[in-house]
Design a protein around this motif. Structure first.
Motif, short mmCIF file in Angstrom:
data_model
loop_
_atom_site.label_atom_id
_atom_site.label_comp_id
_atom_site.label_asym_id
_atom_site.label_seq_id
_atom_site.Cartn_x
_atom_site.Cartn_y
_atom_site.Cartn_z
N CYS A 316 0.84 -1.20 0.00
CA CYS A 316 0.00 0.00 0.00
C CYS A 316 0.87 1.26 0.00
N THR A 317 1.92 1.26 0.83
CA THR A 317 2.83 2.41 0.89
C THR A 317 3.49 2.66 -0.45
N SER A 331 9.91 10.76 2.72
CA SER A 331 10.05 10.02 3.98
C SER A 331 9.94 10.96 5.18
N SER A 332 9.22 12.07 5.04
CA SER A 332 9.08 12.99 6.16
C SER A 332 8.21 12.36 7.24
N ASN A 336 4.83 9.89 6.97
CA ASN A 336 4.80 8.56 7.58
C ASN A 336 3.62 8.39 8.53
N VAL A 337 3.16 9.50 9.15
CA VAL A 337 2.00 9.42 10.04
C VAL A 337 0.75 8.99 9.29
N LEU A 364 -2.04 20.62 -1.50
CA LEU A 364 -0.66 21.11 -1.46
C LEU A 364 -0.03 21.03 -0.08
N SER A 365 -0.79 20.75 0.96
CA SER A 365 -0.19 20.72 2.30
C SER A 365 -0.79 19.59 3.11
N PHE A 366 -0.05 19.17 4.15
CA PHE A 366 -0.53 18.11 5.02
C PHE A 366 -1.70 18.58 5.87
#
Length: 855
Positions: A316-317, A331-332, A336-337, A364-366
């Motif tokens: 899935c990742t 890989s930030s 990862n969360v 564009l942002s988390f």
């Protein structure tokens, strides 16, 4: 609700048209239009904001408010369409110089239009004000803020093994899953060269819930006979096409794919019909509903494959990262969360992962990602696809939403021709205008975006890998139908007897049992009428008159397939808003003279009909963009058709030289041109005048028997076709000796078609020297010769045809020897077709060195 925002955009666009047209009727409504435009622009912005909260979060009051907004928008659209119709009527009277009627119109009708339009605009402004007050009272707030699933390699190999290996007895294999990408999985395997090369004939048949077995067998027969020699087809001819199909299938190892199975009885009849000659033939079934899976599971003779398994967290990742970051690594800690959340929300389903990844790629942002996951995790809907589809729909640009909703009217298990779909979008007014781009180019961009987002899949490609037929899977179709029903976008039925016909704006009639549907209702608000019926002939019903359509004065689209019909209503010219007229009905014999009054008509598609003549007035419609027919006779003169992009199969028998030249001067924006029935002198005139057609991409020229085509079309310095990609020439080429291969440099600098990709020559009588010339055209990817070569020996030069991927040699009656191919000839050839070359004594040495995928 975002689909309603798209409706607002359409109304705003019509307002701008009214603002430019009002001078034509001396109706002074500038200030009112500006106010109405501002209010609608506000409504659009607000609705787009509300949509981001999601459909499930709206309460009953908000849903009622949305319903009222829809009704108001429909009223606005009706008002503006009525006004535009008056403008068209005045233009028609002026065009045909009906001076008395025009005088009466100017003296009386304009005054009435003035007062009527002003009253309706005032009423709309008041209702918009009331709608805003209701929003404030009830505190309705806004909320601002192609990867195809085809199964794992293990399952692909499992299906291929079942198809290609094992016992000689005919096998039936079923691909079973949850419906997420199962069709794409089966199509991917079916289209592989490994599978197609293994079988003598292959056919894919989409089956709706209701279908005719006779029509199904007839359709498969047509597909199978195209893959066999004419002698084999002739030897198996019978009055009943079903029996002819059985005879053909007995001669070859076959693969037949059925996408959908309706009932146990239907499957048993199909299974008993298909022969088993113990030659390793295969039948592949792709059920689309749980009921179909149940039918197949009852049979012990059917081998089942279940590719739709959940992916592991790592798989899935990998898939999610590949789509979101387009193969870049990420890989930030923040990223990862979200990975475990992605796996939990999608339950590891490939299609769900693709939809979510494509949705988040546009964020564009988390912080925006957090809002998406908050909504998904709070949803009470258990199925991940059903949770993601509304979000994917609402994230579409507003202009694409109505385009996407059109798939809700698509017949089950069948596809839309991509070109036809885009033309209907344009006729409906769904495609926005952009500087230096045609509506067709913008519409194609919409379609590609929907494919990229995994909402639409490509069912068939054309010979160059482009999009030919598109479709949606059943899960998406069901979702779109629920959205369409909620916004009154389209009504779908198997006949046109409706409960509330006065409110319907689009209707899709789907009847695969009969060519006849009863229509008793008038449909005054109708914008589009689409009808898809069985092609099977019926003696039990009279022909349709279609007169009920005359009551639908706002009609923009008429698209009829398979209906029992001989003619259209004489007064069809009164449908002044009509932009798309498509009739694919074998019984249609003629079109009424009033068709010339359809001044807004953009597309006329009359393939599969007997119509060959159109009234002369039709050829003066300046709005025309596409004229498509099996054969249509050109009149003595045409008007200024500067918008025309497609003219297919036009018979030039009645044209003189000057008329021909005049035609090319009046269709300077043409993209696809097909002319037939040419004489030698006409062909020469056309060849010399092609330089006017700067945007031409496809050209087909056919001369009469014993007439000639000029070979200098390839090197004429006065007729440079810089955009031409596809060339078809039917007839003997004259003056080949004047085309020296030395004139064609490696960079195609002397070639009048520097971007030529495909060439088809039929009965062209070319020689070896001409083959040598063609071999130096570096842009060529496909070459087809049918009864076109006169020599007994053929060779391809070293370093020749460097980019050709497909080569077809058919019915070269005197060809005896094909000289060897070296390692530098045809280096990219992947498909070689030899047919009817009965005197050919050998295949060339070196052929085994080519990396052929299909022979």
């Amino acid at each position: 609700m975002a689909d309603i925002a798209a409706m607002v955009v359409r109304v705003i666009n019509k307002l701008s048209q009214v603002a430019t047209q009002e001078a034509l009727l001396h109706v002074k409504v500038d200030d009112d239009i500006c106010v109405l435009n501002d209010k609608l622009a506000w409504l659009r912005t607000f609705l787009e904001g509300v949509s981001e909260r999601g459909r499930a979060s709206r309460n009953q009051i908000e849903e009622l408010w949305v319903k009222q907004a829809i009704e108001l928008l429909f009223e606005a659209e009706d008002t503006l369409d009525e006004f535009s119709g008056m403008v068209v009527e005045k233009a028609r009277l002026s065009r045909y110089r009906h001076w008395k009627a025009l005088f009466k119109f100017q003296c009386f009708e304009e005054i009435l239009v003035n007062h009527k339009l002003l009253r309706k605009i005032e009423a709309l402004k008041d209702k918009l004000e009331q709608l805003d007050n209701q929003r404030t009272t009830h505190q309705i707030q806004d909320g601002r803020d192609s990867y195809e699933p085809v199964g794992s390699e293990v399952h692909v190999n499992e299906l291929k093994d079942q198809l290609l290996k094992g016992e000689n007895k005919r096998k039936v294999i079923a691909v079973i899953g949850s419906g997420n990408g199962i069709t794409s999985f089966g199509k991917n395997v079916y289209d592989s060269s490994e599978v197609k090369n293994h079988f003598g004939v292959v056919a894919w048949k989409n089956l709706p819930l209701k279908f005719s077995l006779d029509e199904t067998f007839s359709d498969i027969y047509c597909k199978v006979q195209e893959q066999m020699d004419q002698e084999e087809v002739d030897s198996c001819k019978q009055e009943d096409e079903g029996e002819a199909l059985r005879a053909l299938l007995r001669k070859r190892r076959y693969l037949i794919v059925f996408n959908g199975i309706a009932s146990q009885d239907d499957w048993e009849e199909i299974n008993n019909f298909l022969p088993d000659e113990e030659n390793s033939s295969r039948v592949l079934l792709i059920p689309k509903h749980a009921s179909e899976v149940a039918i197949l599971s009852q049979s012990e003779d059917i081998i089942t494959i279940r590719p739709a398994v959940a992916l592991s967290l790592q798989e899935c990742t990998n898939l999610f990262s590949q789509i979101v970051f387009e193969n870049r690594t990420e890989s930030s800690n923040e990223f990862n969360v979200y990975i475990p959340k992605v796996h939990a929300v999608t339950k590891g389903e490939r299609w769900s992962i693709s939809l979510l990844a494509l949705l988040l790629r546009a964020k564009l942002s988390f912080k925006l990602w957090k809002k998406v996951f908050t909504h998904l995790e709070s949803s009470t809907v258990r199925n991940p696809i059903n949770r993601l589809l509304p979000l994917s729909f609402d994230s579409l640009p507003h202009q694409m939403k109505s385009c996407f909703l059109y798939f809700s009217a698509m017949p089950e298990s069948t596809g839309f021709e991509a070109d036809r779909l885009v033309r209907i979008w344009i006729a409906e007014g769904f495609v926005e205008s952009r500087y230096r781009k045609t509506p067709e180019e913008i519409g194609e961009g919409y379609l590609k975006e929907l494919i990229l987002r995994s909402l639409v899949y490509v069912q068939e490609k054309n010979e160059f890998g482009g999009i030919a037929v598109v479709a949606v899977n059943e899960r998406i179709r069901t979702f779109l139908q629920s959205v369409a029903q909620g916004s009154s976008f389209v009504t779908i039925c198997d006949n046109a007897n409706l409960v509330s016909p006065t409110m319907i704006r689009r209707i899709a009639v789907q009847n695969y049992v009969s060519k006849y549907v009863q229509v008793k209702n008038s449909l005054p608000k109708l914008r589009s009428f689409m009808c898809d019926c069985s092609e099977q002939y019926s003696k039990h019903h009279p022909h349709h008159t279609m007169k009920f359509l005359l009551e639908s004065k706002f009609l923009r689209v008429i698209d009829l397939h398979g209906l029992l019909i001989k003619k259209l209503p004489k007064k069809i010219g009164n449908l002044t808003h009509l932009r798309y007229l498509g009739v694919h009905c074998e019984g249609l014999e003629k079109l009424p003279n009033s068709i010339g009054k359809l001044l807004n008509l953009q597309t006329l598609d009359i393939r599969k009909t007997s119509v060959q003549n159109l009234p002369e007035s039709f050829w003066g419609i300046e709005a025309l963009r596409h004229i498509i027919a099996d054969t249509i006779k050109l009149p003595k003169r045409v008007g200024a058709l500067y918008n025309l992009q497609t003219l297919q199969s036009a018979d030039c028998t009645y044209w003189n030289h000057r008329s021909k030249f005049g035609l090319l001067e009046k269709i300077t924006n043409i993209r696809s041109l097909s002319l037939e029935g040419l004489t030698t002198s006409q062909a020469r005139e056309i060849s010399n005048s092609l330089g006017n057609l700067l945007f031409l991409k496809h050209l087909c020229l056919k001369v009469k028997f014993s007439h000639l085509l000029p070979a200098t079309i390839f090197t004429n310095p006065n007729a440079i076709l810089r955009c031409l990609q596809i060339l078809e020439l039917h007839g003997q080429l004259d003056g080949q000796e004047a085309v020296d291969e030395e004139e064609i440099s490696a960079q195609n600098t002397r070639l009048s078609m520097p971007k030529l990709v495909s060439i088809t020559l039929i009965m062209s009588h070319i020689d070896q020297q001409f083959i040598d010339m063609l071999s130096k055209i570096n842009s060529l990817e496909r070459v087809s010769l049918y009864k076109a070569y006169t020599g007994q020996t053929i060779r391809f030069l070293s370093n020749g045809f460097q980019n050709v991927r497909e080569l077809e040699l058919s019915n070269l009656g005197v060809l005896k020897k094909w000289i060897e191919i070296d390692s530098e000839t045809l280096p990219k050839l992947r498909k070689l077709t030899l047919s009817g070359c009965t005197t050919l004594e050998n295949l060339p040495e070196g052929l085994e060195g080519l990396q052929l995928e299909e022979l």
